[in-house]
Enzyme design. Structure first.
Site, PDB file in Angstrom:
ATOM      1  N   HIS A  76       0.833  -1.205   0.000  1.00  0.00           N
ATOM      2  CA  HIS A  76       0.000   0.000   0.000  1.00  0.00           C
ATOM      3  C   HIS A  76       0.865   1.251   0.000  1.00  0.00           C
ATOM      4  CE1 HIS A  76       0.572   0.752   4.393  1.00  0.00           C
ATOM      5  NE2 HIS A  76       0.489  -0.557   4.520  1.00  0.00           N
ATOM      6  N   ASP A 112      -0.149   4.286   1.121  1.00  0.00           N
ATOM      7  CA  ASP A 112      -0.576   5.274   2.108  1.00  0.00           C
ATOM      8  C   ASP A 112       0.077   5.021   3.463  1.00  0.00           C
ATOM      9  OD1 ASP A 112      -2.099   2.879   2.178  1.00  0.00           O
ATOM     10  OD2 ASP A 112      -3.629   3.839   3.412  1.00  0.00           O
ATOM     11  N   ASP A 116       6.348   0.695   7.036  1.00  0.00           N
ATOM     12  CA  ASP A 116       4.925   0.429   6.774  1.00  0.00           C
ATOM     13  C   ASP A 116       4.358   1.471   5.816  1.00  0.00           C
ATOM     14  OD1 ASP A 116       2.387  -0.667   6.947  1.00  0.00           O
ATOM     15  OD2 ASP A 116       1.891   0.373   8.799  1.00  0.00           O
ATOM     16  N   GLU A 165      -5.192   1.495   2.362  1.00  0.00           N
ATOM     17  CA  GLU A 165      -5.097   0.282   3.180  1.00  0.00           C
ATOM     18  C   GLU A 165      -5.316   0.586   4.649  1.00  0.00           C
ATOM     19  OE1 GLU A 165      -3.053  -2.808   5.685  1.00  0.00           O
ATOM     20  OE2 GLU A 165      -2.631  -0.657   5.511  1.00  0.00           O
ATOM     21  N   GLU A 166      -4.846   1.754   5.094  1.00  0.00           N
ATOM     22  CA  GLU A 166      -4.892   2.067   6.523  1.00  0.00           C
ATOM     23  C   GLU A 166      -6.303   2.405   7.019  1.00  0.00           C
ATOM     24  OE1 GLU A 166      -2.577   1.284   8.268  1.00  0.00           O
ATOM     25  OE2 GLU A 166      -0.622   1.679   7.367  1.00  0.00           O
ATOM     26  N   GLU A 215       4.234  -6.216   3.783  1.00  0.00           N
ATOM     27  CA  GLU A 215       4.111  -5.616   5.122  1.00  0.00           C
ATOM     28  C   GLU A 215       5.312  -6.017   5.989  1.00  0.00           C
ATOM     29  OE1 GLU A 215       1.907  -3.568   6.338  1.00  0.00           O
ATOM     30  OE2 GLU A 215       0.078  -3.741   5.155  1.00  0.00           O
ATOM     31  N   HIS A 239       2.949   2.360  12.674  1.00  0.00           N
ATOM     32  CA  HIS A 239       1.960   3.216  13.366  1.00  0.00           C
ATOM     33  C   HIS A 239       2.530   3.851  14.629  1.00  0.00           C
ATOM     34  CE1 HIS A 239      -1.648   0.824  11.436  1.00  0.00           C
ATOM     35  NE2 HIS A 239      -0.637   1.020  10.596  1.00  0.00           N
TER      36      HIS A 239
END
Length: 386
Positions: free
Chosen positions: A83, A85, A115, A147-148, A172, A359
């Protein structure tokens, strides 16, 4: 290395340029951003390498795009997916600028470093070192949107069915350990509509907090029932989970609470269907809904993401274990893997960096991951495309 490749950035330059392009996904409109600049950058790089580029706007989300890069012809091949984003960030908790790569303590700090914008920088670097003219099967690179939050990009791509590779890798951060199982994720808002009034006359109103108290009691019973009924020892958290994440209600101590909301999430094990969980939730709260007609509603917060499982005895799993030097495992978090798997390919989650950094403030990718990741990706491309 030819002149074409000399126009392209090296790994550090590529990850720096990718992180400099903000592409936050958030359910809060004030944070949410387009990913178009990241997609455009990736398109420019891979087009230079001879890939055929397809960019598609993702329906139902504004300013979000998927990119598919393809090189080679024929059936099957390898899909490297990720992803484009990132999550939002709290600048006060970062020791450096999140949108600039800071090289310190043998780590590359930056938002999306592990990530997972770093994964695309690795792919670019490896593709510059391989003679891509020798491909016998196609190599695909997929960069998705959102994706998030909603996983809208992967959902859309899976439904389009434009490719069918033999195998797919979602990059990932797994510390290069092949992940073949993960839990599903769904989130719901439970709302109670009460009747506000003065606290001195309790009978003149309906206290939403008191009804929510009954709801929470039933949720605890459902959670216990799920814990006793379902277990998978492949996971470190071996049962389904239910989290009571946020609660809001009332405005003053001397007023009967007229409205109360509870946000919950549930994470299912492979083999459990999303619709089963939703049904059990509804059944658990049905007596309260009947006791207080018209006062209880359950609404989905975000589209659910199903659980994922790749057969552990598949050829792809044994190859990934052999090439990575790690045994396969299961994780508790959700990824785009179940959507990519819908393309009809064997699928694993495997990428550089640790989920512990994802995150988090001061997210980083360790220098020690760089050569290991390049070597593994090179081996995988050779195995499935050359």
């Amino acid at each position: 290395m030819n002149n074409t490749h000399q126009k392209l950035p090296n790994f550090t330059q590529a990850i720096t340029q990718l992180i400099a392009q903000p592409s936050i996904s958030s359910s809060q409109a004030s944070w949410d951003q387009s990913n178009e600049s990241v997609i455009t950058l990736l398109a420019t790089w891979f087009e230079t390498l001879g890939f055929t580029i397809t960019i598609q706007a993702v329906p139902m989300v504004k300013g979000k795009f998927n990119l598919l890069a393809k090189l080679g012809s024929g059936d099957g091949g390898l899909l490297l997916a990720g992803h484009s984003d990132t999550v939002p960030f709290d600048e006060n908790r970062w020791l450096s600028d999140p949108l600039k790569v800071t090289d310190n303590d043998n780590k590359l700090f930056g938002l999306g470093s592990c990530d997972m914008k770093g994964f695309f920088a690795f792919i670019l670097q490896v593709c510059q070192q391989i003679d891509l003219k020798l491909l016998k099967k196609p190599l695909y690179i997929l960069a998705t949107a959102d994706e998030e939050t909603t996983m809208a990009g992967a959902r859309f791509f899976a439904n389009s069915g434009v490719i069918k590779p033999d195998v797919a890798i979602i990059g990932e951060p797994t510390n290069l350990v092949p992940v073949i199982m993960h839990k599903g994720h769904m989130s719901h808002k439970i709302s109670i509509k009460g009747q506000a009034g003065h606290s001195s006359k309790p009978a003149s109103g309906v206290n939403a907090i008191e009804i929510m108290y009954q709801v929470i009691s039933e949720l605890f019973k459902l959670r216990e029932k799920l814990n006793l009924s379902y277990k998978n020892e492949a996971f470190d958290v071996q049962t389904p989970t239910m989290n009571l994440g946020a609660i809001r209600g009332g405005d003053n101590a001397n007023r009967i609470c007229g409205h109360c909301e509870l946000d919950i999430d549930m994470r299912s094990l492979p083999g459990m269907k999303d619709e089963e969980l939703v049904s059990w939730l509804s059944i658990a709260l049905q007596p309260i809904a009947e006791k207080y007609p018209g006062r209880l509603t359950i609404n989905e917060l975000d589209p659910s993401s199903p659980s994922f499982q790749q057969a552990p005895d598949s050829d792809f799993v044994s190859t990934a274990e052999k090439l990575s030097g790690h045994s396969c495992c299961a994780v508790n978090y959700a990824t785009e893997a179940p959507f990519i798997q819908q393309l009809g390919c064997q699928t694993i989650v495997l990428g550089p960096g640790s989920i512990d950094q994802a995150h988090q403030p001061n997210e980083y990718l360790a220098h020690s991951e760089i050569s290991k990741t390049e070597i593994l990706l090179t081996k995988l491309i050779h195995h499935y495309c050359l």
